[in-house]
Every structure is written in structure tokens, then in C-alpha cells.
Design a protein around this motif. Sequence first.
Motif, PDB file in Angstrom:
ATOM      1  N   VAL A 296     -18.951  22.715  16.427  1.00 61.79           N
ATOM      2  CA  VAL A 296     -19.738  22.173  15.328  1.00 61.79           C
ATOM      3  C   VAL A 296     -21.202  22.474  15.622  1.00 61.79           C
ATOM      4  O   VAL A 296     -21.678  22.199  16.725  1.00 61.79           O
ATOM      5  CB  VAL A 296     -19.527  20.648  15.196  1.00 61.79           C
ATOM      6  N   LEU A 297     -21.881  23.071  14.671  1.00 56.99           N
ATOM      7  CA  LEU A 297     -23.306  23.335  14.818  1.00 56.99           C
ATOM      8  C   LEU A 297     -24.056  22.391  13.888  1.00 56.99           C
ATOM      9  O   LEU A 297     -23.733  22.290  12.702  1.00 56.99           O
ATOM     10  CB  LEU A 297     -23.636  24.790  14.457  1.00 56.99           C
ATOM     11  N   LYS A 298     -25.043  21.671  14.450  1.00 59.37           N
ATOM     12  CA  LYS A 298     -25.820  20.731  13.646  1.00 59.37           C
ATOM     13  C   LYS A 298     -27.301  21.052  13.793  1.00 59.37           C
ATOM     14  O   LYS A 298     -27.759  21.270  14.927  1.00 59.37           O
ATOM     15  CB  LYS A 298     -25.597  19.292  14.134  1.00 59.37           C
ATOM     16  N   ALA A 299     -28.044  21.049  12.684  1.00 54.99           N
ATOM     17  CA  ALA A 299     -29.492  21.184  12.788  1.00 54.99           C
ATOM     18  C   ALA A 299     -29.990  20.016  13.625  1.00 54.99           C
ATOM     19  O   ALA A 299     -29.579  18.872  13.426  1.00 54.99           O
ATOM     20  CB  ALA A 299     -30.120  21.166  11.403  1.00 54.99           C
ATOM     21  N   ASN A 300     -30.868  20.321  14.577  1.00 52.66           N
ATOM     22  CA  ASN A 300     -31.260  19.303  15.556  1.00 52.66           C
ATOM     23  C   ASN A 300     -32.294  18.327  15.010  1.00 52.66           C
ATOM     24  O   ASN A 300     -32.269  17.142  15.313  1.00 52.66           O
ATOM     25  CB  ASN A 300     -31.793  20.008  16.807  1.00 52.66           C
ATOM     26  N   ASN A 301     -33.196  18.831  14.173  1.00 52.25           N
ATOM     27  CA  ASN A 301     -34.329  18.037  13.704  1.00 52.25           C
ATOM     28  C   ASN A 301     -33.907  17.055  12.607  1.00 52.25           C
ATOM     29  O   ASN A 301     -33.390  17.451  11.561  1.00 52.25           O
ATOM     30  CB  ASN A 301     -35.404  19.006  13.189  1.00 52.25           C
ATOM     31  N   LEU A 302     -34.132  15.765  12.826  1.00 55.39           N
ATOM     32  CA  LEU A 302     -33.626  14.761  11.884  1.00 55.39           C
ATOM     33  C   LEU A 302     -34.408  14.720  10.573  1.00 55.39           C
ATOM     34  O   LEU A 302     -33.840  14.419   9.524  1.00 55.39           O
ATOM     35  CB  LEU A 302     -33.600  13.379  12.555  1.00 55.39           C
ATOM     36  N   ASP A 303     -35.715  15.062  10.617  1.00 54.86           N
ATOM     37  CA  ASP A 303     -36.477  15.144   9.362  1.00 54.86           C
ATOM     38  C   ASP A 303     -35.902  16.239   8.467  1.00 54.86           C
ATOM     39  O   ASP A 303     -35.769  16.066   7.251  1.00 54.86           O
ATOM     40  CB  ASP A 303     -37.957  15.451   9.650  1.00 54.86           C
ATOM     41  N   GLN A 304     -35.554  17.351   9.107  1.00 55.60           N
ATOM     42  CA  GLN A 304     -34.938  18.433   8.333  1.00 55.60           C
ATOM     43  C   GLN A 304     -33.623  17.964   7.713  1.00 55.60           C
ATOM     44  O   GLN A 304     -33.322  18.271   6.563  1.00 55.60           O
ATOM     45  CB  GLN A 304     -34.671  19.642   9.230  1.00 55.60           C
ATOM     46  N   ARG A 305     -32.870  17.196   8.448  1.00 62.29           N
ATOM     47  CA  ARG A 305     -31.592  16.703   7.930  1.00 62.29           C
ATOM     48  C   ARG A 305     -31.792  15.845   6.679  1.00 62.29           C
ATOM     49  O   ARG A 305     -31.071  15.983   5.708  1.00 62.29           O
ATOM     50  CB  ARG A 305     -30.885  15.848   8.982  1.00 62.29           C
ATOM     51  N   VAL A 306     -32.778  14.967   6.753  1.00 62.24           N
ATOM     52  CA  VAL A 306     -33.040  14.101   5.606  1.00 62.24           C
ATOM     53  C   VAL A 306     -33.375  14.953   4.391  1.00 62.24           C
ATOM     54  O   VAL A 306     -32.874  14.726   3.286  1.00 62.24           O
ATOM     55  CB  VAL A 306     -34.186  13.116   5.919  1.00 62.24           C
ATOM     56  N   ALA A 307     -34.194  15.987   4.599  1.00 65.04           N
ATOM     57  CA  ALA A 307     -34.596  16.842   3.487  1.00 65.04           C
ATOM     58  C   ALA A 307     -33.409  17.634   2.942  1.00 65.04           C
ATOM     59  O   ALA A 307     -33.327  17.901   1.747  1.00 65.04           O
ATOM     60  CB  ALA A 307     -35.708  17.793   3.946  1.00 65.04           C
ATOM     61  N   LEU A 308     -32.471  18.000   3.803  1.00 60.52           N
ATOM     62  CA  LEU A 308     -31.337  18.824   3.367  1.00 60.52           C
ATOM     63  C   LEU A 308     -30.267  18.001   2.654  1.00 60.52           C
ATOM     64  O   LEU A 308     -29.688  18.452   1.669  1.00 60.52           O
ATOM     65  CB  LEU A 308     -30.721  19.541   4.573  1.00 60.52           C
ATOM     66  N   GLY A 309     -30.002  16.827   3.154  1.00 60.13           N
ATOM     67  CA  GLY A 309     -29.064  15.926   2.470  1.00 60.13           C
ATOM     68  C   GLY A 309     -27.616  16.407   2.479  1.00 60.13           C
ATOM     69  O   GLY A 309     -27.196  17.156   3.361  1.00 60.13           O
ATOM     70  N   PHE A 310     -26.883  15.977   1.453  1.00 57.11           N
ATOM     71  CA  PHE A 310     -25.438  16.182   1.414  1.00 57.11           C
ATOM     72  C   PHE A 310     -24.996  16.797   0.092  1.00 57.11           C
ATOM     73  O   PHE A 310     -25.631  16.584  -0.939  1.00 57.11           O
ATOM     74  CB  PHE A 310     -24.716  14.828   1.524  1.00 57.11           C
ATOM     75  N   THR A 311     -23.886  17.533   0.121  1.00 54.86           N
ATOM     76  CA  THR A 311     -23.191  17.850  -1.122  1.00 54.86           C
ATOM     77  C   THR A 311     -22.147  16.757  -1.312  1.00 54.86           C
ATOM     78  O   THR A 311     -22.073  15.820  -0.528  1.00 54.86           O
ATOM     79  CB  THR A 311     -22.456  19.205  -1.023  1.00 54.86           C
ATOM     80  N   THR A 312     -21.311  16.901  -2.332  1.00 58.56           N
ATOM     81  CA  THR A 312     -20.269  15.897  -2.507  1.00 58.56           C
ATOM     82  C   THR A 312     -19.235  15.959  -1.385  1.00 58.56           C
ATOM     83  O   THR A 312     -18.504  15.009  -1.146  1.00 58.56           O
ATOM     84  CB  THR A 312     -19.534  16.094  -3.843  1.00 58.56           C
ATOM     85  N   HIS A 313     -19.155  17.112  -0.711  1.00 52.93           N
ATOM     86  CA  HIS A 313     -18.134  17.275   0.323  1.00 52.93           C
ATOM     87  C   HIS A 313     -18.635  17.051   1.736  1.00 52.93           C
ATOM     88  O   HIS A 313     -17.908  16.566   2.579  1.00 52.93           O
ATOM     89  CB  HIS A 313     -17.548  18.699   0.301  1.00 52.93           C
ATOM     90  N   HIS A 314     -19.876  17.500   2.000  1.00 57.17           N
ATOM     91  CA  HIS A 314     -20.269  17.585   3.404  1.00 57.17           C
ATOM     92  C   HIS A 314     -21.784  17.586   3.550  1.00 57.17           C
ATOM     93  O   HIS A 314     -22.511  17.869   2.604  1.00 57.17           O
ATOM     94  CB  HIS A 314     -19.681  18.858   4.018  1.00 57.17           C
ATOM     95  N   PRO A 315     -22.255  17.307   4.783  1.00 58.04           N
ATOM     96  CA  PRO A 315     -23.687  17.441   5.033  1.00 58.04           C
ATOM     97  C   PRO A 315     -24.100  18.915   4.944  1.00 58.04           C
ATOM     98  O   PRO A 315     -23.324  19.791   5.311  1.00 58.04           O
ATOM     99  CB  PRO A 315     -23.857  16.920   6.459  1.00 58.04           C
TER     100      PRO A 315
END
Length: 673
Positions: A293-312
Motif C-alpha cells: 500500500v502506498l500512501k501520500a505521507n503529507n497529511l495536509d495533502q491528504r486533506v486537500a485530496l480527499g475521497f471518492t465514493t470508493h476510496h481515498p
Amino acid sequence: MADLKKPRVRAEELRRLIRHHDYLYYVLARPEISDATYDRLFNELKRLEQQHQYLIPDSATLLVSGGVAGVAEGFAPVEHSSPMLSLDNASTEEDIREFEARMNRILPGATFRYVGEPKIDGVGVALVYENGKFVRGATRGDGRVGEDITHNLRTIRSLPQTLHGPLARYEHLEVRGEVFMWEAAFQKLNRDLEEVGEGAFANPRNAVAGSLRQKDSTITAKRPLDIVLYQLAADPRSTPFATHWEILEAFGKSGLPVSPEARLCGDLDAAIAYHRVMEDRRNEIGYETDGVVLKANNLDQRVALGFTTHHPRWAIAFKFKSQQAQTRVRRIVINVGRTGALTPSGDVDPVEIAGATISRTTLHNADEIARLDVRVGDLVVIERAGDVIPHVVERVPEPEHDSRPPFQMPTHCPVCGGHAYRPEGEVVWRCSNAACPAQVKERLLHFGARRAMDIEHLGEAVVNQLVDRNLVKDFADLYHLDVETLASLERLAKKSATNLYKAIQGSKNRGLARFLFALGIRFVGEHAASLFAQHYGSMEKLWAATEEELAAIYGIGPRIAAAAAEFFAQKENQRVIARLLDVGVTMTEETVKAREKLLAGKTLVLTGTLEGFSRDEARAAVTRLGGRVTSSVSKKTDYVIAGKDPGSKYDDARRLGVPVLDEAAFKELVSER
Ligand SMILES: [Zn+2]
């Protein structure tokens, strides 16, 4: 228009199928299709929805791959604080580059670091800690509502009941992770289950799911479950953490186990390299994994990217190459085991999987064949994971299937022609003829095995000849073989024959416990054998015991007692044991001062801090009982004693399937009763 209607019908059909299989997988823990087939269905739906935007339902019904009716009977529902989403997946480097490109379309010019973690094939769980205390744990369920399995989760030794360090002070904390089973521990569990005549699990994931869904947590406690945590279920803006890596570090410092394989990758190329390294190592890691599983490390980036109906949008499962392949079943072969069990396996057209050519697959038992409805000539998907014998995952539907005759277990043993029967309440068919050569061979191999009488050089080739040439019909015959007879066997030179002769004669003094185990009495494993030996001290006394007396021994169940009593009641067995006594096989065991010798010949490893013992005291206690303390864990280690904050030796133990005792169990072991 037909063109418009068709995708809509197909999308509906796919959603229905996915919901059905989600239910089987997450709720009943009884999947009927392979992960690969599920992924195919899911990807087809995703593609349809991408091509035809109007197909995406406007409600959130598709959240987490379709809402299944979440909770099976008997477990209280638990609503997750935020949905437990599934992950988007990728199988090629192009897919991964496209994944980053998608993130860059939302965050133009951003650069990403990644955390790579193995995608463990276990059961996803959510744990709640309040003020540092573990209060509730639930399965993923449908992603929104799961099942309360707190009591079963409490039995997992590596799961801390109390947090220390940075996360201990949170009033409410929800963390997520995966319960899994080490491959070696899984193999041992299946051997143990088979030994007592219970059905084995098809794979570690099923074993985990089955263990977590026990109503009786004392059963769960006996299952070798382990856990890693990989997610903090909280809005990153409400936490002091800036990156996912910091969260994993905080987990570690707080006592929550994280994957030792997790890596921080500086950019996408490093993440792709991580995937490659993990794929090369997948069969050595010690547990089942089908990707990273690869996850973007930066949490601010995560907030900006958000979710689709299926997945982050900020995480993806990068799958490994399949260890599955399609091939055709050419023959179903029946093997006969030591207890007369008839075990079916399939000869298949040779096919290459992950570098090995496969031409045979296990089919477990008649029930499994019936469940898969595999018939000779059928096209099947087979899977090879680790060192395990390949197994059939599913049958590929074909119109010709119906015209092929269904498989039936033979009514007679294929080796001796003896009547085959299925004992009540068992899944296994058996040959009823105790003199069946196939059974005699398997029994001799078991008799000479390392953990039994430990007769070196008594391998399959030798045993086959001894039985086929009528030189050995039972255990006692072994001890009457002379060097000349052994040297007359094919491929056995004089020197090897002499060595084998010495090994046989040298095996006479293994003691009662190992002798009882070597006899291969049904349900009597090493543990039961040593309980009998400790209790009676000699074959003479054991022989005189009634079934009720046997069953009254602490640790001996009614089924073991019945099997042992039946074994000793049989004239043939009495005759063989008498002849073994005649040739000088030891059938006594030192039981006087048995407590002092409890750990005789056993090797233990200590790790972590014990509260009630210093290292030297613990070592002395083990030595007093005849045991030995060594510094590193190997397959030969009998127990690992894990105190507080156990180190890598604990992980080694889990990986190798070595039993781990906590301090309380150790204390009980070494204390006077
Ligand atoms: Zn037979």
C-alpha cells in the motif's frame, strides 16, 4: 437505445454481484470467489462508471463498494467514526504513475513522499482506546457498521490493553489495522486441527476470520493471531501530526505494533523500487501479502485530496504479480495416509506460477471438491502461495462442465481395495483395513520421524521397499531387521545399511512419551502422549487404565481417551507392543520428581522485561526444571518467554510458529503447584 441500456444493466448486475460477494467475504467470512476475480468485477464496474458518468448513483450507496447488510447474528453492531474505505488498486507501473498524475491534477506542482507498507492478507479491524485503555474493537463489516469483537481481540497478545507514550493521553482514539496469522503459525494450527480430526482452514485469512468470529473467546485465545496498526482514524487537522510516518512512529512509541516492513519513500521512483523489493521478498516475509500500500505521507495533502465514493485519493494498493494461474484438471488421485485417511489431489496440466512449474494441486477432501464442484476436465484457477502446496481457488464456469461426471469418493481404498467409509461427524473418508500397505508405510514413517522415535535414514524409499517386499508388517518387525537384509534393498549400500541398522537399534530408549506418540494413535499428539507418560510412568499402568480414568487426566479430552482406550483394547496392537517390549524398547518414563524435569530437553528464549524475575532468576528457574536458555530463536526453540516490550525475538517466534508465553504463563510453569 440498446447501447445506453446495456452498460446500465451490466453496472446493476456488477453491483449486485459485488454486494453479494462483499457479504460473503466481510460478514460471513466465507468467500466463494478469489480476490483476483473480485478485483476483475470491481475494476469492470469502475471502468463502466468512468466511461458512463451517468451510471454513478447520486446517493452514497456505493460508498465502500456497496452497502452490505453488515452484521451477522450474535455480534453487536458498531458504527465506525468514519467509514473504513477500501483502496483503489494498481497492477502496473503505468497505473502508479497515473495515480500520482491524478493527485497532481488536484494539487498542481505538488511533490509527494510516500509511505510504503505491505498489504497484509488478514482481517481489517478498528480499535478504540479511551484514556489509553483498550475499550472496543470491531470488524470492518460493510465499512460503516462492523461487528463488536472486543473480547476476541483482547486475546491477541501483541495488542496492548493499555497504551503508553504519546497516544496514551487521548480521551478517545480510534486506530485501524489488520489482524493476521504468520504462515508458520497457520501451518501449525492446521496440523493441530487435523490431529484432533477437525477441518483445516483453506488459508490464513480464513483462519483469522474464523477465529475472530468465535462466540467463545477461549477458542480465539488458542489461535496464533497477530496484529499491525496502520491508520489513525481522525481528521488530520485535529491531530499534532504532520505526516503519516510520524503517526506510525507515535504508534510504535505507544506500544501499538506497526509493520517492520514499512518504509518512507522520498518520491514515486523510490516507492516503485520498494514495491519491487517487497515482491522479490514476498515468499520470505512470513505472512501472506499480495501487494504494497502506498500512501501520500503529507497529511495536509491528504486533506486537500480527499475521497471518492470508493476510496481515498491519496492511497493505492500496488498489487504483486498474480500467484494464480488457470489450468485443467486431468485426474483426481487419492492418497492414503497413516490413519487411513483418503486424501484427494488433482493432476493438472503443467503451468508456471511465479517461476515454478505446477502439475499437482491439493483438493483437501470430498467436501471441498463438492463445494468447488471440480470435475475431471474442468478449467480451474490454482494458487501457489509461499511454500504451501498449490490449491484450487475456484472453477472457471464452462458450458462443458455439466456434461462431465461429478466426482465421487471411491467406495474402496485405491491401494488395498479395503472398504472405504466416512466416520460420523468427520469430513474425511478412511480405508477400513488396518493392514493396508499405504497405511503401514505412513505409520512407519511417522514412527521413525524426528519428533517420534527419531530413526535417521528411515526414509520413504526404504519404507516403501520394506513394506512392498513384506519384510516389515508392523513396528516390531523393524527391530528384527539385520544389516544383510537392509543391504539387500535397492540403492542402499552396505555402509548406509549399517547406519540404518544402528539408527533403528539406537531408537529403543526414547522413553514412553515419544513411544506413545510414535504409535500414531488417533488424536494422540505429542502433548497428549506426554500427559499419559507423566501420569502413568509405564505402559503397564497405562494399559490397565479404563477409558474413564484416561479421560479424568487434566488436559485429556473424551475423544483422546476413547481413541487411546480403543487402541489398547485391540488384540493386534497388544501383540505388537508385547513384541516391542521383547526387543527391548523402553516403555517407561521418569515421573518421580516430574515437576523438576518439566523442561527436560527444552530450549527457551527470553525477551523483554519480566516484572517478577531478573534475567538470572528466570534462567535459574528454567535450568532447575531441566531446560536450557539460549539467546536466539530458531525452529528448534520450544518456547519464547515474552515480558514487557519484547524485542525482535518475539517477531522471530511468531514468524517461526514457536509458542510464546507471557510472564503469567511462565510463572505458572516454573512455580510449585
Ligand atoms: Zn487401504
